[in-house]
Design a protein around this motif. Structure first.
Motif, PDB file in Angstrom:
ATOM      1  N   GLY A 157     -23.047   5.209 -32.280  1.00 39.86           N
ATOM      2  CA  GLY A 157     -23.975   6.340 -32.386  1.00 39.86           C
ATOM      3  C   GLY A 157     -23.445   7.344 -33.400  1.00 39.86           C
ATOM      4  O   GLY A 157     -22.290   7.745 -33.306  1.00 39.86           O
ATOM      5  N   LEU A 158     -24.263   7.744 -34.357  1.00 41.29           N
ATOM      6  CA  LEU A 158     -23.743   8.607 -35.427  1.00 41.29           C
ATOM      7  C   LEU A 158     -23.573  10.062 -34.994  1.00 41.29           C
ATOM      8  O   LEU A 158     -22.767  10.779 -35.561  1.00 41.29           O
ATOM      9  CB  LEU A 158     -24.648   8.536 -36.667  1.00 41.29           C
ATOM     10  CG  LEU A 158     -24.537   7.235 -37.483  1.00 41.29           C
ATOM     11  CD1 LEU A 158     -25.503   7.261 -38.658  1.00 41.29           C
ATOM     12  CD2 LEU A 158     -23.110   7.016 -37.976  1.00 41.29           C
ATOM     13  N   THR A 159     -24.317  10.479 -33.976  1.00 39.92           N
ATOM     14  CA  THR A 159     -24.166  11.882 -33.583  1.00 39.92           C
ATOM     15  C   THR A 159     -23.000  12.082 -32.617  1.00 39.92           C
ATOM     16  O   THR A 159     -22.328  13.105 -32.673  1.00 39.92           O
ATOM     17  CB  THR A 159     -25.455  12.429 -32.932  1.00 39.92           C
ATOM     18  OG1 THR A 159     -25.875  11.502 -31.926  1.00 39.92           O
ATOM     19  CG2 THR A 159     -26.558  12.600 -33.968  1.00 39.92           C
ATOM     20  N   ASP A 160     -22.736  11.098 -31.746  1.00 39.06           N
ATOM     21  CA  ASP A 160     -21.683  11.314 -30.751  1.00 39.06           C
ATOM     22  C   ASP A 160     -20.515  10.321 -30.846  1.00 39.06           C
ATOM     23  O   ASP A 160     -19.560  10.414 -30.090  1.00 39.06           O
ATOM     24  CB  ASP A 160     -22.285  11.286 -29.337  1.00 39.06           C
ATOM     25  CG  ASP A 160     -22.996   9.962 -29.051  1.00 39.06           C
ATOM     26  OD1 ASP A 160     -22.893   9.030 -29.872  1.00 39.06           O
ATOM     27  OD2 ASP A 160     -23.659   9.870 -27.997  1.00 39.06           O
ATOM     28  N   GLY A 161     -20.593   9.367 -31.752  1.00 38.22           N
ATOM     29  CA  GLY A 161     -19.480   8.431 -31.930  1.00 38.22           C
ATOM     30  C   GLY A 161     -19.300   7.414 -30.810  1.00 38.22           C
ATOM     31  O   GLY A 161     -18.294   6.707 -30.776  1.00 38.22           O
ATOM     32  N   THR A 162     -20.272   7.309 -29.897  1.00 36.58           N
ATOM     33  CA  THR A 162     -20.121   6.336 -28.809  1.00 36.58           C
ATOM     34  C   THR A 162     -20.526   4.928 -29.263  1.00 36.58           C
ATOM     35  O   THR A 162     -21.373   4.770 -30.144  1.00 36.58           O
ATOM     36  CB  THR A 162     -20.993   6.700 -27.584  1.00 36.58           C
ATOM     37  OG1 THR A 162     -22.356   6.760 -28.029  1.00 36.58           O
ATOM     38  CG2 THR A 162     -20.581   8.028 -26.986  1.00 36.58           C
ATOM     39  N   VAL A 163     -19.926   3.920 -28.632  1.00 38.63           N
ATOM     40  CA  VAL A 163     -20.268   2.540 -28.947  1.00 38.63           C
ATOM     41  C   VAL A 163     -21.548   2.188 -28.206  1.00 38.63           C
ATOM     42  O   VAL A 163     -21.609   2.278 -26.980  1.00 38.63           O
ATOM     43  CB  VAL A 163     -19.150   1.566 -28.505  1.00 38.63           C
ATOM     44  CG1 VAL A 163     -19.454   0.155 -29.002  1.00 38.63           C
ATOM     45  CG2 VAL A 163     -17.811   2.028 -29.032  1.00 38.63           C
ATOM     46  N   ARG A 164     -22.578   1.805 -28.958  1.00 34.70           N
ATOM     47  CA  ARG A 164     -23.864   1.483 -28.323  1.00 34.70           C
ATOM     48  C   ARG A 164     -23.989  -0.001 -28.026  1.00 34.70           C
ATOM     49  O   ARG A 164     -24.746  -0.418 -27.152  1.00 34.70           O
ATOM     50  CB  ARG A 164     -25.016   1.878 -29.253  1.00 34.70           C
ATOM     51  CG  ARG A 164     -25.026   3.344 -29.648  1.00 34.70           C
ATOM     52  CD  ARG A 164     -25.489   4.197 -28.477  1.00 34.70           C
ATOM     53  NE  ARG A 164     -25.289   5.621 -28.741  1.00 34.70           N
ATOM     54  CZ  ARG A 164     -26.105   6.389 -29.459  1.00 34.70           C
ATOM     55  NH1 ARG A 164     -27.188   5.873 -29.991  1.00 34.70           N
ATOM     56  NH2 ARG A 164     -25.861   7.655 -29.642  1.00 34.70           N
ATOM     57  N   GLY A 165     -23.260  -0.794 -28.788  1.00 35.84           N
ATOM     58  CA  GLY A 165     -23.361  -2.241 -28.625  1.00 35.84           C
ATOM     59  C   GLY A 165     -22.687  -2.926 -29.780  1.00 35.84           C
ATOM     60  O   GLY A 165     -21.806  -2.337 -30.419  1.00 35.84           O
ATOM     61  N   ALA A 166     -23.104  -4.156 -30.056  1.00 34.49           N
ATOM     62  CA  ALA A 166     -22.481  -4.898 -31.148  1.00 34.49           C
ATOM     63  C   ALA A 166     -23.467  -5.891 -31.735  1.00 34.49           C
ATOM     64  O   ALA A 166     -24.370  -6.376 -31.043  1.00 34.49           O
ATOM     65  CB  ALA A 166     -21.258  -5.653 -30.632  1.00 34.49           C
ATOM     66  N   GLU A 167     -23.269  -6.176 -33.023  1.00 38.32           N
ATOM     67  CA  GLU A 167     -24.006  -7.280 -33.634  1.00 38.32           C
ATOM     68  C   GLU A 167     -23.155  -8.539 -33.493  1.00 38.32           C
ATOM     69  O   GLU A 167     -21.961  -8.536 -33.787  1.00 38.32           O
ATOM     70  CB  GLU A 167     -24.305  -7.018 -35.116  1.00 38.32           C
ATOM     71  CG  GLU A 167     -25.038  -8.208 -35.756  1.00 38.32           C
ATOM     72  CD  GLU A 167     -25.563  -7.951 -37.162  1.00 38.32           C
ATOM     73  OE1 GLU A 167     -25.323  -6.871 -37.727  1.00 38.32           O
ATOM     74  OE2 GLU A 167     -26.227  -8.873 -37.693  1.00 38.32           O
ATOM     75  N   ALA A 168     -23.776  -9.608 -33.037  1.00 37.85           N
ATOM     76  CA  ALA A 168     -23.098 -10.903 -32.911  1.00 37.85           C
ATOM     77  C   ALA A 168     -23.171 -11.616 -34.261  1.00 37.85           C
ATOM     78  O   ALA A 168     -24.257 -11.761 -34.824  1.00 37.85           O
ATOM     79  CB  ALA A 168     -23.789 -11.733 -31.836  1.00 37.85           C
ATOM     80  N   LEU A 169     -22.018 -12.023 -34.772  1.00 36.77           N
ATOM     81  CA  LEU A 169     -21.980 -12.677 -36.086  1.00 36.77           C
ATOM     82  C   LEU A 169     -21.280 -14.021 -35.951  1.00 36.77           C
ATOM     83  O   LEU A 169     -20.148 -14.098 -35.463  1.00 36.77           O
ATOM     84  CB  LEU A 169     -21.263 -11.771 -37.097  1.00 36.77           C
ATOM     85  CG  LEU A 169     -21.997 -10.450 -37.389  1.00 36.77           C
ATOM     86  CD1 LEU A 169     -21.060  -9.412 -37.986  1.00 36.77           C
ATOM     87  CD2 LEU A 169     -23.197 -10.696 -38.316  1.00 36.77           C
TER      88      LEU A 169
END
Ligand code: C2E
Ligand code: MG
Ligand code: MG
Ligand code: MG
Length: 287
Positions: free
Chosen positions: A49-61
């Motif tokens: 999240g750009l406003t709070d720096g929290t991890v929202r999830g991930a892209e699977a590659l």
């Protein structure tokens, strides 16, 4: 001139091209056995999240852990797999691995089921054309216990016009989120954002990397700003990928982007590494 167009040019060029064709053929015929041996693995790149720096999830590659060639980037084999159709079973495996991991991420249990970190999985056009796609997704969600709201599927911006909307509608009805991937300045299908059940727009790294670079221009800012404005007006979230510097992150935040992805935050991480990266992970809490 005569030199580049003379017969000598072909004497040099042909063997090289043949070698590449042989290598491509060799890789493509190796895929079914590699799938049997479980050589396709998934890494997870954090979405922040750009406003709070929290991890929202991930892209699977996806990566191919090749027995002789080592860890192969998707750039080496995904295009080939699309040509041969092998991307359909490989993509099914990626979906299964990605959902299985996401179902065990910490933070999942304590909030309503639709919260918790989400996983975003790339889908090839071939997978979309596969009539079994929606059933595959339903089965994988059941098998892994991952709530549909924590799965996002990414469709390449360049291919969305060719897609049949029926499977998209069915996926959206399940609660799965859809993202348009790799949107850049040249993308001209903006009206599709209103017609398709899309939730997220992903700005391509090529667009992002022009921000705060040496060749930056006000136009790049304006392109991003207008894509963000349009997305928000339509109720879509905006993810910016390929963020490599703090200047880019700051600028994207100012321009209204919601979420960021890129080496500035973290590269694609192994499954266990990503769990350690999550703020709710016991490894971090114990520190
Ligand atoms: P993509 O979906 O746009 O994924 C983002 C790519 O950007 C990833 O490359 C990621 O490692 C890379 N990246 C991340 N942060 C940065 C950064 O800060 N700077 C730069 N320059 N690059 C960054 P990767 O993993 O090599 O994947 C390449 C492409 O292969 C993906 O682009 C996607 O189109 C395709 N792909 C990957 N996994 C799958 C899959 O499971 N299925 C399908 N169909 N395609 C896949
Ligand atoms: Mg993607
Ligand atoms: Mg991406
Ligand atoms: Mg992308």
């Amino acid at each position: 001139r005569a030199k580049t167009e003379g017969p000598g040019r072909w004497a040099v060029y042909e063997p090289h091209r043949n070698e590449q064709q042989v290598a491509r053929y060799w890789l493509s015929t190796a895929m079914p056995a590699a799938l049997e041996r479980d050589e396709f693995v998934v890494e997870f790149q954090p979405l922040v999240g750009l406003t709070d720096g929290t991890v929202r999830g991930a892209e699977a590659l996806v990566r191919w852990r090749h027995r002789e060639l080592g860890l192969l980037s998707p750039k080496r084999f995904v295009g080939l797999a699309e040509e041969t159709g092998a991307i359909v079973p490989i993509g099914r495996r990626v979906l299964q691995l990605a959902c299985r991991q996401a179902a065990r991420w910490p933070g999942s249990g304590r909030q309503p089921a639709s919260w918790g970190p989400y996983v975003s999985v790339n889908l090839a056009v071939r997978q979309f054309r596969d009539p079994g796609l929606v059933d595959d997704v339903v089965r994988v969600l059941e098998e892994t216990g991952l709530p549909a709201g924590r799965l996002q599927l990414e469709l390449a911006a360049g291919t969305v016009t060719t897609l049949n909307t029926a499977p998209l509608e069915r996926l959206a009805a399940l609660g799965v989120r859809l993202a348009v991937d790799d949107v850049s300045a040249g993308w001209s299908q903006l009206s599709l954002l209103r017609e398709l059940p899309v939730d997220v727009l992903k700005l391509s790294g090529s667009l992002v990397q022009r921000l705060a670079g040496t060749d930056r221009s006000a136009v790049d800012d304006q392109i991003i700003e207008s894509l963000v404005g349009l997305s928000h007006a339509l109720g879509l979230q905006v993810v910016a990928e390929g963020i490599e510097s703090v200047e880019q992150r700051d600028r994207l935040r100012e321009l209204g982007c919601d979420t960021g992805q890129g080496w500035y935050f973290a590269p694609a991480l192994g499954p266990e590494e990503f769990i350690r990266y999550l703020p709710d992970s016991p490894a971090i809490a114990a520190r």
